[in-house]
Design a protein around this motif. Structure first.
Motif, PDB file in Angstrom:
ATOM      1  N   ASP A 145       0.843  -1.197   0.000  1.00 29.14           N
ATOM      2  CA  ASP A 145       0.000   0.000   0.000  1.00 29.14           C
ATOM      3  C   ASP A 145       0.879   1.248   0.000  1.00 29.14           C
ATOM      4  O   ASP A 145       2.110   1.165   0.023  1.00 29.14           O
ATOM      5  CB  ASP A 145      -0.968  -0.001   1.188  1.00 29.14           C
ATOM      6  N   ASN A 146       0.239   2.391  -0.056  1.00 31.16           N
ATOM      7  CA  ASN A 146       0.955   3.658  -0.135  1.00 31.16           C
ATOM      8  C   ASN A 146       1.522   4.047   1.236  1.00 31.16           C
ATOM      9  O   ASN A 146       0.800   4.046   2.233  1.00 31.16           O
ATOM     10  CB  ASN A 146      -0.012   4.751  -0.625  1.00 31.16           C
ATOM     11  N   VAL A 147       2.810   4.379   1.283  1.00 32.46           N
ATOM     12  CA  VAL A 147       3.449   4.716   2.556  1.00 32.46           C
ATOM     13  C   VAL A 147       3.619   6.219   2.751  1.00 32.46           C
ATOM     14  O   VAL A 147       3.845   6.684   3.867  1.00 32.46           O
ATOM     15  CB  VAL A 147       4.840   4.044   2.680  1.00 32.46           C
ATOM     16  N   ASP A 148       3.510   6.972   1.659  1.00 29.76           N
ATOM     17  CA  ASP A 148       3.890   8.381   1.726  1.00 29.76           C
ATOM     18  C   ASP A 148       2.975   9.209   2.612  1.00 29.76           C
ATOM     19  O   ASP A 148       3.421  10.041   3.400  1.00 29.76           O
ATOM     20  CB  ASP A 148       3.927   8.980   0.313  1.00 29.76           C
ATOM     21  N   VAL A 149       1.658   8.991   2.469  1.00 29.76           N
ATOM     22  CA  VAL A 149       0.719   9.815   3.238  1.00 29.76           C
ATOM     23  C   VAL A 149       0.891   9.603   4.733  1.00 29.76           C
ATOM     24  O   VAL A 149       1.008  10.552   5.519  1.00 29.76           O
ATOM     25  CB  VAL A 149      -0.734   9.494   2.806  1.00 29.76           C
ATOM     26  N   SER A 150       0.940   8.323   5.147  1.00 27.57           N
ATOM     27  CA  SER A 150       1.041   8.056   6.581  1.00 27.57           C
ATOM     28  C   SER A 150       2.419   8.462   7.125  1.00 27.57           C
ATOM     29  O   SER A 150       2.528   8.906   8.273  1.00 27.57           O
ATOM     30  CB  SER A 150       0.730   6.594   6.886  1.00 27.57           C
ATOM     31  N   ALA A 151       3.473   8.293   6.314  1.00 30.49           N
ATOM     32  CA  ALA A 151       4.801   8.726   6.758  1.00 30.49           C
ATOM     33  C   ALA A 151       4.818  10.242   6.956  1.00 30.49           C
ATOM     34  O   ALA A 151       5.339  10.753   7.949  1.00 30.49           O
ATOM     35  CB  ALA A 151       5.865   8.308   5.747  1.00 30.49           C
ATOM     36  N   SER A 152       4.215  10.954   5.990  1.00 30.51           N
ATOM     37  CA  SER A 152       4.150  12.420   6.118  1.00 30.51           C
ATOM     38  C   SER A 152       3.372  12.820   7.357  1.00 30.51           C
ATOM     39  O   SER A 152       3.738  13.756   8.067  1.00 30.51           O
ATOM     40  CB  SER A 152       3.473  13.024   4.883  1.00 30.51           C
ATOM     41  N   ALA A 153       2.278  12.101   7.637  1.00 28.70           N
ATOM     42  CA  ALA A 153       1.457  12.426   8.800  1.00 28.70           C
ATOM     43  C   ALA A 153       2.257  12.258  10.091  1.00 28.70           C
ATOM     44  O   ALA A 153       2.150  13.067  11.019  1.00 28.70           O
ATOM     45  CB  ALA A 153       0.207  11.554   8.821  1.00 28.70           C
ATOM     46  N   LEU A 154       3.058  11.201  10.159  1.00 32.47           N
ATOM     47  CA  LEU A 154       3.891  10.990  11.341  1.00 32.47           C
ATOM     48  C   LEU A 154       4.900  12.117  11.492  1.00 32.47           C
ATOM     49  O   LEU A 154       5.101  12.660  12.584  1.00 32.47           O
ATOM     50  CB  LEU A 154       4.621   9.649  11.233  1.00 32.47           C
ATOM     51  N   LYS A 155       5.538  12.474  10.371  1.00 33.42           N
ATOM     52  CA  LYS A 155       6.550  13.533  10.443  1.00 33.42           C
ATOM     53  C   LYS A 155       5.914  14.864  10.844  1.00 33.42           C
ATOM     54  O   LYS A 155       6.465  15.617  11.640  1.00 33.42           O
ATOM     55  CB  LYS A 155       7.249  13.671   9.089  1.00 33.42           C
ATOM     56  N   GLU A 156       4.745  15.144  10.262  1.00 33.21           N
ATOM     57  CA  GLU A 156       4.087  16.402  10.582  1.00 33.21           C
ATOM     58  C   GLU A 156       3.681  16.458  12.048  1.00 33.21           C
ATOM     59  O   GLU A 156       3.590  17.532  12.633  1.00 33.21           O
ATOM     60  CB  GLU A 156       2.867  16.592   9.685  1.00 33.21           C
ATOM     61  N   SER A 157       3.411  15.289  12.643  1.00 34.24           N
ATOM     62  CA  SER A 157       3.031  15.293  14.060  1.00 34.24           C
ATOM     63  C   SER A 157       4.258  15.288  14.963  1.00 34.24           C
ATOM     64  O   SER A 157       4.141  15.165  16.178  1.00 34.24           O
ATOM     65  CB  SER A 157       2.113  14.106  14.374  1.00 34.24           C
TER      66      SER A 157
ATOM     67  N   ARG B  59       1.180  16.141  -5.097  1.00 37.76           N
ATOM     68  CA  ARG B  59       0.378  16.923  -4.139  1.00 37.76           C
ATOM     69  C   ARG B  59       0.593  16.423  -2.716  1.00 37.76           C
ATOM     70  O   ARG B  59       0.804  17.196  -1.785  1.00 37.76           O
ATOM     71  CB  ARG B  59      -1.119  16.826  -4.490  1.00 37.76           C
ATOM     72  N   ASP B  60       0.547  15.093  -2.554  1.00 37.24           N
ATOM     73  CA  ASP B  60       0.564  14.512  -1.212  1.00 37.24           C
ATOM     74  C   ASP B  60       1.963  14.327  -0.645  1.00 37.24           C
ATOM     75  O   ASP B  60       2.122  14.255   0.573  1.00 37.24           O
ATOM     76  CB  ASP B  60      -0.140  13.143  -1.216  1.00 37.24           C
ATOM     77  N   ASN B  61       2.991  14.248  -1.516  1.00 40.60           N
ATOM     78  CA  ASN B  61       4.308  13.858  -1.029  1.00 40.60           C
ATOM     79  C   ASN B  61       5.422  14.849  -1.338  1.00 40.60           C
ATOM     80  O   ASN B  61       6.494  14.735  -0.761  1.00 40.60           O
ATOM     81  CB  ASN B  61       4.679  12.488  -1.619  1.00 40.60           C
ATOM     82  N   VAL B  62       5.195  15.771  -2.273  1.00 39.17           N
ATOM     83  CA  VAL B  62       6.259  16.706  -2.638  1.00 39.17           C
ATOM     84  C   VAL B  62       5.911  18.125  -2.196  1.00 39.17           C
ATOM     85  O   VAL B  62       6.744  18.821  -1.619  1.00 39.17           O
ATOM     86  CB  VAL B  62       6.546  16.641  -4.163  1.00 39.17           C
ATOM     87  N   PHE B  63       4.673  18.543  -2.444  1.00 37.64           N
ATOM     88  CA  PHE B  63       4.268  19.871  -1.988  1.00 37.64           C
ATOM     89  C   PHE B  63       3.875  19.810  -0.514  1.00 37.64           C
ATOM     90  O   PHE B  63       2.758  20.179  -0.125  1.00 37.64           O
ATOM     91  CB  PHE B  63       3.115  20.397  -2.848  1.00 37.64           C
ATOM     92  N   THR B  64       4.774  19.294   0.320  1.00 41.93           N
ATOM     93  CA  THR B  64       4.542  19.173   1.758  1.00 41.93           C
ATOM     94  C   THR B  64       5.736  19.761   2.498  1.00 41.93           C
ATOM     95  O   THR B  64       6.855  19.806   1.971  1.00 41.93           O
ATOM     96  CB  THR B  64       4.379  17.695   2.183  1.00 41.93           C
ATOM     97  N   ALA B  65       5.475  20.175   3.729  1.00 40.45           N
ATOM     98  CA  ALA B  65       6.539  20.794   4.529  1.00 40.45           C
ATOM     99  C   ALA B  65       7.693  19.829   4.742  1.00 40.45           C
ATOM    100  O   ALA B  65       8.868  20.212   4.689  1.00 40.45           O
ATOM    101  CB  ALA B  65       5.974  21.248   5.875  1.00 40.45           C
ATOM    102  N   SER B  66       7.387  18.541   4.948  1.00 37.39           N
ATOM    103  CA  SER B  66       8.450  17.578   5.227  1.00 37.39           C
ATOM    104  C   SER B  66       9.348  17.359   4.018  1.00 37.39           C
ATOM    105  O   SER B  66      10.475  16.913   4.144  1.00 37.39           O
ATOM    106  CB  SER B  66       7.843  16.235   5.666  1.00 37.39           C
ATOM    107  N   SER B  67       8.837  17.659   2.817  1.00 35.78           N
ATOM    108  CA  SER B  67       9.646  17.511   1.605  1.00 35.78           C
ATOM    109  C   SER B  67      10.249  18.828   1.166  1.00 35.78           C
ATOM    110  O   SER B  67      10.808  18.930   0.082  1.00 35.78           O
ATOM    111  CB  SER B  67       8.789  16.928   0.469  1.00 35.78           C
ATOM    112  N   GLY B  68      10.116  19.861   2.007  1.00 37.62           N
ATOM    113  CA  GLY B  68      10.772  21.130   1.724  1.00 37.62           C
ATOM    114  C   GLY B  68       9.875  22.209   1.153  1.00 37.62           C
ATOM    115  O   GLY B  68      10.328  23.320   0.876  1.00 37.62           O
ATOM    116  N   SER B  69       8.575  21.913   0.981  1.00 35.74           N
ATOM    117  CA  SER B  69       7.678  22.931   0.444  1.00 35.74           C
ATOM    118  C   SER B  69       7.470  24.040   1.465  1.00 35.74           C
ATOM    119  O   SER B  69       7.302  23.774   2.658  1.00 35.74           O
ATOM    120  CB  SER B  69       6.334  22.306   0.089  1.00 35.74           C
TER     121      SER B  69
END
Length: 1322
Positions: free
Chosen positions: A100-112, A1268-1278
């Motif tokens: 399954d997709n890991v990016d969304v949940s990984a980003s959620a953990l990092k954001e928290s 949208r979900d994995n690159v334009f995010t704060a954890s990826s430098g956006s």
């Protein structure tokens, strides 16, 4: 892997107040081996790890496991101390690629705030690198048996990071910080003797605070059976006043002790902005609880709700309290304190103050919750029973269980309601929430239930069914009235369809779901369906249901009801309300014989309406392949004229039947202000569809669009229609009616009239979404004056004096249609308009009507509702208000008593909409009137209204002064100073070849009148025939000379047919944009001047509406070959459509056009502001999304070079431009993120080294969603959240195999600017 975990644990300092450890294994599903609060010693953890057994199972769902640890392990209830600032760390060991997709949940953990470390094998190392917080936090081995080889190195690195991660907890300096402090005191009978000590303790703590308006605020609440606020956070603003209030506290008394209800009370009533809480401003919210006993009710849910709100709770108990309860209530168990008796409170005073000084505050905005008592509360309870073949033997036990639960309820119209639904392949309602109103009837119906049978078991479809068809107002649900909605599911097997989406939809609706399964059910499925996993119950067999009956009832008793913020609704009386009614008639070939019956039906419905300008309005539209309006809502203003028009209707004919296009047409062209719709004034919008067949096009999207607009759709079909289609179209499935043939329409006439009579419309408290407009011309002094008179029983004696006062004020006005207008409303329980602003045009008429006024009478006095009523029904364009023309709006209120309802919200709404409020109050209402008026000086007080003559002269003088002051200087647009963006759209088709020189000369002459400069007027010219083509854009030329030269050099385009619709859409999407020089978002007027010499071959309505929504003012000029109605529909206003015999006559209308342009009305569209990006100086986050599929192998070097050249133009630095590159084919893959490289040299090197990805098919939609979900995010430098422009450059060499619309829209909603280039341009 087990040894590795053991080695890491050996390095930790395991203790409850030091390091804590949890462990989760996963494959298809995750399973917690132990939680962060399971063990307190290192030995216990090591022993448990040694005994671990391999879980097994497939496939590997790493994404689900990451989500699981976020939602179930890193939580306070599982021992996480994240809210205390303790570092949160996750160490992942993954041996394969996730299914399954890991990016969304990984980003959620990092954001928290979780730091993620990982070890992967050769099968998973790249994925692990994506998951971890930083690439340096990952380690790769060939197989896990090789861990020992890298163990020492990784442990060393891990220990370094663990040490680094310890944050310095921010402290709050008591001398400068702001705090909102609430004391919640046990005032029950058991604390009578200890209350003086509690009072002294509060006083001493307050002495240590800095109580001021902008520093610390204090509130005190006492409770026993019920809570009671002694004073709120905004009651006192000085320490002296607070201390005095505390000193004067008296013991409340009462029993039992309901601490849970008290916690809920302070959450919902004290920690609110209206009570003085500054939570939303980031001010720490503290609750200090002093409790002398164990609570009689449940404290866990309200305590959790307070914590979710960000309130820090300190609980202090005595030896009579339950210490565990105090710990559970407190923000952290360590913040729960205890004394022998309240007289010992001084001993913990310093400890409390220290905790308060260093408190960490998390500010969260959450949905308020309320506790429901089974004995007194109202509930809507739906039982959803598995009626499939597999439950045949257990069904009698299910039936008995339902009966026993019902016996415990109080089934009455205004108390509890019950519904039962059975399901197997499909669901079926046995009875609805409004079918029975007595317990006896419900029990009889349950006793008579028969097993449904059938297979397979589709629980997902059944959940969706009860959401859409049972938890609805038409089926008896009272959800919108705040009544708790409960669903009790009994399921005997695993569902064949997906349950997650419909279960989530029910929860979003606020429905509390309790799922009960058997050993044949999937317990995890039951947990996912339930509101909370703890509300999922299990029995071996349905015959064991009695064993869990009490558990279920207990859960129901303390159910937490999330209040879903929905549009409240009100019932409309058919006799008195205003309505806009549109009939949409199937005029296709298939209804020729039935058309006379349809026409008669419409006539009979119209006979029941009150057709007048300010009451009901009617429109009729026929459709087949295309729709056509027979007449609009503003065509006729009398019933006689409407009936005559209906009688004269002729059948349209044609095929096929495109109901979807017809629904879209009425949305875009009939339910509009220009066609007479009063939607924006809050008037109900009704559509009655008569359809005799199944639609050839899609109806879902336009039907949804109508519902979003607030239109109530009633669909009537025949046996040739698709009943499901009609139900989908209808506002509610119960609004879909059916007859065999249209000749049977009289059979449903009364049914339709009944439904119309109780039609649900949006509550008038909702602000209409009117785009504010600015009139650009000057006017003579004028005012709109509304009198709002208290007509309740309490003003009977004073009413003649009130009437005389109104008459005196009217005498001072200059009443005329174009000067002063007057309206008058009386109110008590309900408001009633005596006359509107457009009812009378002369002073004599108004004075005579005022003299004849009769006192209304009634009680109670609802001033708040009356204020809302005048806002929504009197200060509206349809009632004669000229607010949109800049005319001052004034309300004069005479109120003789205190309102029974809240006045603040509606008074604020009036003031926000620009209404000046004046008021006269009596001794009973003067303080309230002062709160309502715009300024205290606008209010006057008298003992009784009979005393008005005494102050009349003084108040009239003051009022006249204010009336004169209120006359605004309406802004005028001086042609010599205003800015405009002007686009000329010229018909360049074959039919205008001879007239083109005249068109060109006309454009040149208009341009000569403009002031073309960079910061003044800008001009663009577009020609069109089959396709549009821009000759030049708004930012192409910056001087009048250059524009004139370009216009002079224009060559006729040629081509056919004439597609005006496509051209309008083109200028909207490509010319009225920031990149083409439009300054729309800076508030600069946007003007389109269309010159068209023929009728369009395509549809113009939708793109014309889209331009108007954008705020573009359209002036359409046609010739005798044009369609004048088409020109009027395209124009901003029909009066702005002009016509000439031939283009050589254009000079005759030049001055008329220029005058219109000079006084143009500019509608300010409230949009997300966008920023124009200067390539040289601005900061940008730029993502390249490259088609790496098999089809671009040969072109990939050119793509790579292109990216390199663009990067060379950027200023790549940490705080300037950032770059990311993603390739995709079947799946996307990031080559590097926005925060991977911080220098241009590194980025260029990475781009130069890019290798073609390969693969098929080409899934552009998935790739857009991925970035949208994995690159334009704060954890990826956006840096999107910092306002830095987000740009996506897509290079695609083929057509996508998946849908791109939804992810593209999602990117745009996020504010990402997408530039797409395809193969012919590569």
């Amino acid at each position: 892997m087990r040894d590795f975990v053991q080695r890491v644990v050996e390095t930790l300092a395991v203790d409850e107040n030091k390091d804590r450890v949890a462990l989760v294994q996963y494959s298809r599903d995750p399973a917690a081996q132990f939680y962060l609060n399971t063990f307190n010693t290192k030995d216990d953890i090591v022993n448990t790890v040694r005994g671990l057994r391999h879980k097994g199972g497939r496939p590997l769902n790493t994404g689900a496991a990451l989500q699981y640890v976020r939602d179930n392990i890193f939580t306070a209830s599982s021992g996480s101390r994240s809210l205390q600032g303790i570092p949160q760390m996750l160490i992942l060991l993954s041996g394969g690629r996730s299914n399954d997709n890991v990016d969304v949940s990984a980003s959620a953990l990092k954001e928290s705030g979780v730091l993620i470390f990982g070890i992967g094998t050769r099968n998973s190392s790249r994925e692990v690198e994506r998951i971890v917080t930083d690439p340096s936090y990952s380690q790769s081995v060939s197989e896990f048996t090789d861990i020992a080889r890298v163990q020492e190195q990784y442990l060393s690195s891990l220990k370094t990071q663990l040490l680094k991660a310890i944050p310095i907890t921010p402290t709050v300096d008591k001398s400068i910080a702001r705090k909102d402090v609430v004391f919640l005191l046990d005032g029950s009978d058991g604390t009578r003797s200890g209350f003086p000590a509690m009072r002294d303790f509060v006083q001493r703590v307050v002495e240590k605070l800095t109580v001021e308006e902008n520093r610390d605020r204090v509130s005190v609440v006492q409770y026993s059976r019920e809570p009671e606020a002694n004073f709120y956070l905004n009651t006192y603003t000085t320490k002296e006043n607070v201390v005095d209030a505390v000193t004067g506290l008296r013991h409340k008394g009462g029993r039992p002790l309901n601490t849970g209800a008290a916690l809920q009370y302070v959450r919902d009533n004290v920690f609110t902005a209206s009570s003085g809480s500054r939570r939303l401003d980031g001010v720490p919210q503290l609750l200090i609880l002093l409790s002398g006993g164990r609570s009689f009710d449940n404290v866990d849910t309200p305590a959790a709700a307070l914590k979710e709100l960000g309130v820090k709770v300190f609980a202090i108990g005595t030896r009579s309290s339950d210490s565990r309860e105090m710990q559970r209530i407190s923000q952290d168990p360590s913040q729960a304190m205890s004394v022998s008796d309240f007289t010992d409170l001084p001993s913990i005073q310093q400890q409390l103050l220290s905790s308060v000084e260093t408190v960490v505050v998390g500010v969260t905005t959450e949905t308020p919750t309320v506790l429901v008592d089974l004995e007194t509360a109202r509930k809507d309870v739906v039982f959803l029973l598995d009626g499939s073949d597999g439950t045949r033997s257990g069904f009698p036990a299910m039936r008995d269980f339902v009966q026993r639960v019902v016996e415990k309820l109080t089934v009455e119209e205004n108390r509890d309601r019950v519904s039962v639904v059975q399901y197997s392949r499909e669901p079926e309602a046995n009875f609805y929430l409004n079918t029975y109103t007595t317990k006896e009837n419900v029990v009889d119906a349950v006793t008579g239930l028969r097993h449904k049978g059938g297979r397979p078991l589709n629980t997902g479809a059944a959940l969706q069914y009860v959401r859409d068809n049972v938890f609805t107002a038409s089926s008896g649900s009272r959800r919108l009235d705040g009544v708790p909605q409960l669903l009790i599911l009994l399921s005997g097997g695993r569902s064949f369809d997906n349950v997650d989406t419909p279960a989530a939809a029910l929860k979003e609706l606020g429905v509390k779901v309790f799922a009960i399964g058997t050993r044949s059910s999937d317990s995890r499925e039951m947990q996912r369906i339930s509101q909370d996993p703890s509300q999922a119950m299990s029995v071996s067999d349905f015959t064991d249901l009695p064993s869990i009956q009490q558990q279920l009832l207990s859960s129901v008793e303390t159910v937490v009801v999330g209040v879903t913020t929905e549009t409240p609704t009100v019932l409309v009386d058919l006799e008195t309300a205003r309505k806009d009614v549109v009939f949409l008639l199937d005029g296709s070939d298939g209804t020729r014989s039935g058309f006379p019956a349809m026409r008669d039906f419409v006539q009979r419905v119209v006979e029941k309406l009150t057709v007048e300008e300010n009451r009901d309005r009617v429109s009729v539209v026929q459709y087949s392949r295309e729709p056509e309006a027979n007449f609009y809502l503003n065509t006729y203003t009398t019933k006689e004229n409407v009936v005559d028009a209906v009688t004269g209707l002729r059948h349209k004919g044609g095929r096929p039947l495109n109901t979807g296009a017809a629904l879209q047409y009425v949305r875009d062209n009939v339910f509009t202000a220009s066609s007479g719709s009063r939607r924006l004034d809050g008037v109900p919008q009704l559509l009655i569809l008569l359809s005799g067949g199944r639609s050839f096009d899609n109806v879902d999207t336009p039907a949804a669009a109508l519902k979003e607009l607030g239109v109530k759709v009633f669909a009537v079909g025949t046996r040739s229609s698709d009943i499901r289609e009609l139900q989908k179209i209808s506002y509610d499935p119960s609004f879909a009616l059916s007859v065999s043939e249209f000749t049977d329409l009289p059979n449903v006439h009364q049914q339709l009239i009944s439904v119309l009579g109780t039609v649900i419309v949006p509550d008038p408290t909702m602000k209409p979404t009117v785009k504010p407009t600015i009139i650009v011309e000057s006017r003579a002094p004028s005012r709109d004056v509304v009198f709002l008179l208290d007509g309740s029983d309490g003003t009977r004696a004073g009413f003649p004096a009130m009437r005389d006062f109104v008459q005196r004020v009217v005498e001072t006005l200059a009443v005329d249609e174009n000067k002063d207008r007057v309206a008058l409303v009386q109110y008590s329980r309900d408001p009633a308009a005596q006359f509107y602003l457009n009812t009378f045009n002369t002073k004599d008429d108004i004075v005579n009507t005022v003299r004849g006024l009769r006192h209304k009478g009634g009680r109670p006095l609802n001033t708040g509702a009356a204020l809302q009523y005048v806002r929504d029904n009197i200060f509206t364009a349809s009632s004669g208000s000229r607010s949109l023309q800049g005319i001052p709006q004034m309300l004069i209120l005479l109120s003789g008593g205190r309102s029974n309802d809240n006045v603040d919200v509606s008074a604020s709404a009036l003031k926000e909409s620009g209404v000046l409020i004046f008021g006269i109050g009596t001794q009973n209402s003067s303080r309230e009137v002062e709160r309502i008026v715009t300024d205290p000086s606008y209010s006057q007080s008298v003992s009784e209204f009979t005393d008005i003559p005494r102050v009349q002269e003084q108040y009239l003088s003051s009022l006249k002064t204010q009336l004169l002051k209120a006359i605004p200087i309406t802004p005028t647009v001086d042609k010599s100073i205003a800015r405009k963006d002007v686009v000329f759209l010229l018909d360049g088709s074959d039919g205008t070849r001879s007239g083109f020189p005249a068109m060109r000369d006309f454009v040149q002459r208009v341009v000569e009148k403009l002031t073309v400069e960079e910061n003044r007027d800008r001009v663009s010219v577009v020609q069109y025939s089959r396709e549009p083509e821009a000759n030049f854009y708004l930012n192409t030329y910056t001087t009048k000379e250059n524009v004139v030269d370009a216009v002079t050099g224009l060559r006729h385009k040629g081509g056919r047919p004439l597609n005006t619709g496509a051209a309008l859409q083109y200028v909207r999407d490509n010319v009225f944009t920031a990149s083409s020089g439009s300054r729309r978002l800076d508030g600069v007027p946007q003007l389109l001047i269309l010159l068209s010499g023929g009728r369009s071959f395509d549809n113009v309505d939708t793109p014309a509406a889209a331009l108007k929504e954008l705020g573009v003012k359209v002036f359409a000029i046609g010739t005798r070959s044009s369609d004048s109605r088409e020109m009027q529909r395209i124009s901003q206003d029909p009066s702005q459509a002009m016509s000439v015999s031939d283009f050589t006559d254009l000079p005759s209308i030049q001055q008329q056009l220029l005058s219109s342009v000079e006084t143009v009305v500019v509608g300010v569209t409230t949009e997300t502001p966008t920023v124009l990006v200067d390539l040289e100086t601005a900061r940008k986050d730029v993502v390249f999304l490259l088609d790496g599929s098999d089809g671009t192998r040969s072109g990939f070097p050119a793509m790579r070079d292109f990216v390199q050249r663009v990067v060379e133009k950027l200023t790549v630095e940490e705080n300037r431009d950032r770059v990311s590159v993603v390739q995709y084919s079947r799946e996307p893959e990031a080559n590097f993120y926005l925060n991977t490289y911080t220098t241009k040299e590194n980025v260029v090197d990475a781009v130069t080294g890019l290798r073609h990805k390969g693969g098929r098919p080409l899934n552009t939609g998935a790739a857009l969603q991925y970035v949208r979900d994995n690159v334009f995010t704060a954890s990826s430098g956006s840096r999107r959240l910092d306002g830095v422009p987000q740009l996506l450059i897509l290079l695609s060499g083929g057509r996508s195999f998946d849908n791109v619309d939804t992810p593209a829209a999602a990117l745009k909603e996020l504010g990402v600017k997408v530039f797409a280039s395809w193969n012919k341009e590569l």
